[in-house]
Design a protein around this motif. Structure first.
Motif, short mmCIF file in Angstrom:
data_model
loop_
_atom_site.label_atom_id
_atom_site.label_comp_id
_atom_site.label_asym_id
_atom_site.label_seq_id
_atom_site.Cartn_x
_atom_site.Cartn_y
_atom_site.Cartn_z
N GLU A 1 0.81 -1.22 0.00
CA GLU A 1 0.00 0.00 0.00
C GLU A 1 0.84 1.27 0.00
O GLU A 1 0.41 2.29 -0.54
N ASP A 2 2.03 1.23 0.59
CA ASP A 2 2.88 2.41 0.65
C ASP A 2 3.66 2.64 -0.64
O ASP A 2 4.19 3.73 -0.87
N GLU A 3 3.76 1.61 -1.48
CA GLU A 3 4.56 1.70 -2.71
C GLU A 3 3.73 1.76 -3.99
O GLU A 3 4.20 2.27 -5.00
N PHE A 4 2.51 1.24 -3.97
CA PHE A 4 1.73 1.08 -5.20
C PHE A 4 0.36 1.73 -5.00
O PHE A 4 -0.48 1.24 -4.27
N GLN A 5 0.14 2.85 -5.68
CA GLN A 5 -1.12 3.58 -5.59
C GLN A 5 -1.95 3.30 -6.84
O GLN A 5 -1.45 3.37 -7.96
N ILE A 6 -3.23 3.00 -6.65
CA ILE A 6 -4.14 2.75 -7.77
C ILE A 6 -5.14 3.91 -7.86
O ILE A 6 -5.77 4.28 -6.87
N ILE A 7 -5.26 4.48 -9.06
CA ILE A 7 -6.20 5.57 -9.31
C ILE A 7 -7.20 5.11 -10.37
O ILE A 7 -6.80 4.72 -11.46
N ASN A 8 -8.47 5.15 -10.03
CA ASN A 8 -9.53 4.74 -10.94
C ASN A 8 -10.02 5.96 -11.71
O ASN A 8 -10.82 6.75 -11.22
N CYS A 9 -9.49 6.14 -12.93
CA CYS A 9 -9.92 7.27 -13.76
C CYS A 9 -9.56 7.01 -15.21
O CYS A 9 -8.74 6.14 -15.52
N ASN A 10 -10.17 7.78 -16.09
CA ASN A 10 -9.78 7.76 -17.50
C ASN A 10 -8.48 8.54 -17.65
O ASN A 10 -8.32 9.60 -17.02
N ILE A 11 -7.57 8.05 -18.46
CA ILE A 11 -6.29 8.76 -18.62
C ILE A 11 -6.48 10.17 -19.17
O ILE A 11 -5.62 11.03 -18.99
N LYS A 12 -7.62 10.43 -19.81
CA LYS A 12 -7.89 11.78 -20.32
C LYS A 12 -8.06 12.78 -19.17
O LYS A 12 -7.91 13.99 -19.37
N ASP A 13 -8.39 12.26 -17.97
CA ASP A 13 -8.61 13.12 -16.81
C ASP A 13 -7.45 13.04 -15.82
O ASP A 13 -7.61 13.32 -14.63
N ILE A 14 -6.27 12.68 -16.30
CA ILE A 14 -5.15 12.37 -15.43
C ILE A 14 -4.76 13.55 -14.54
O ILE A 14 -4.38 13.37 -13.37
N LEU A 15 -4.86 14.78 -15.06
CA LEU A 15 -4.42 15.94 -14.29
C LEU A 15 -5.39 16.30 -13.16
O LEU A 15 -5.08 17.17 -12.33
N MET A 16 -6.52 15.63 -13.09
CA MET A 16 -7.42 15.79 -11.96
C MET A 16 -6.91 15.02 -10.74
O MET A 16 -7.38 15.22 -9.62
N HIS A 17 -5.96 14.11 -10.97
CA HIS A 17 -5.49 13.21 -9.91
C HIS A 17 -3.98 13.27 -9.68
O HIS A 17 -3.52 12.90 -8.60
N VAL A 18 -3.24 13.70 -10.69
CA VAL A 18 -1.77 13.69 -10.61
C VAL A 18 -1.26 15.06 -11.07
O VAL A 18 -1.79 15.63 -12.02
N LYS A 19 -0.23 15.56 -10.42
CA LYS A 19 0.34 16.85 -10.80
C LYS A 19 1.07 16.76 -12.14
O LYS A 19 1.67 15.75 -12.47
#
Length: 252
Positions: free
Chosen positions: A101-119
């Motif tokens: 859990e400390d090394e592998f983060q899972i984000i459930n989103c469309n890659i088109k919306d990537i900047l909503m979740h990642v800088k």
């Protein structure tokens, strides 16, 4: 350090497979899309990832590429992007199963919306094994999960490249596996986004194959123009057994 014991509840058609590396295990759904040799080959192709890199897997699926890279490299953090909620939940349970859990983060989103979740400009390396087939091509007897995994229904190759561009740092690297017939689209997309192809390697089923089965691509954001084509990779010997190089990938 002892790993904590966790109890994972499997859903219908799910099973736990042993990856036979670092005691890692992975949950797969036989009714969905299980990982193939292309993911194993890609994880080996990306074996020169620098220590303490932040790595993103666009379209992580079962999470196989992320798990293999964590096992083979000293990665600071792995981020898996997965659009299908059921698949994202499955790989999240695999992460818990492996106490990562400390090394592998899972984000459930469309890659088109990537900047909503990642800088923007925050990732050192992107790896991706995107859907190979254009929409409205190939068989249509697959279930929805397999269709989304194999066909460009929710995002196409240009969307994957654009997502890589916005999250990669300057001189960040993308490693991709795809089909050779899409190579012209891939190179055009990379160059349009100022990501310069640096290494290409074609993958053949056997040495005497008439056509390459896969193509591996390494490209660098804002990199200089210089392209190297490496020697071919053969999956099988003429006797039908895995080649020495493929066996080494599975054994390392």
């Amino acid at each position: 350090m002892l790993q904590k014991k966790v109890r994972i509840i499997l859903k219908e058609n799910e099973r736990i497979d042993d990856l036979q590396i670092n005691n890692l295990k992975i949950i797969q759904n036989t009714d969905g899309f299980c990982f193939g040799i292309d993911s194993v080959i890609l994880s080996n192709f990306a074996k020169d990832i620098k220590k303490n890199s932040v790595v993103m897997d666009l379209g992580t699926g079962t999470g196989i590429i992320g798990f293999l890279l964590l096992a083979k490299n000293k990665i600071k953090r792995m981020i898996g992007i997965e659009v299908q909620s059921e698949v994202a939940d499955m790989v999240s349970r695999s992460v818990i199963l492996n106490n990562l859990e400390d090394e592998f983060q899972i984000i459930n989103c469309n890659i088109k919306d990537i900047l909503m979740h990642v800088k923007r400009d925050s990732v050192d390396v992107v790896v991706t094994n995107p859907p190979y087939k254009k929409i409205n091509t190939g068989g249509k007897n697959e279930n929805q999960k397999k269709l989304i995994s194999r066909h460009e229904i929710l995002a196409d190759i240009f969307d994957f490249i654009k997502a890589a561009k916005v999250v990669l740092k300057d001189k960040g690297i993308i490693y991709m596996v795809h089909r050779p017939e899409r190579l012209s689209d891939i190179i055009c997309g990379l160059k349009e986004n100022k990501i310069e192809p640096k290494v290409i390697r074609f993958v053949y089923s056997i040495e005497n194959s008439n056509e390459a089965k896969l193509v591996l691509i390494k490209a660098v954001k804002n990199g200089g123009e210089f392209l190297k084509v490496e020697k071919p990779l053969y999956i099988y010997n003429n006797d039908g057994e895995y080649s020495k190089e493929i066996l080494e990938m599975y054994n390392n």
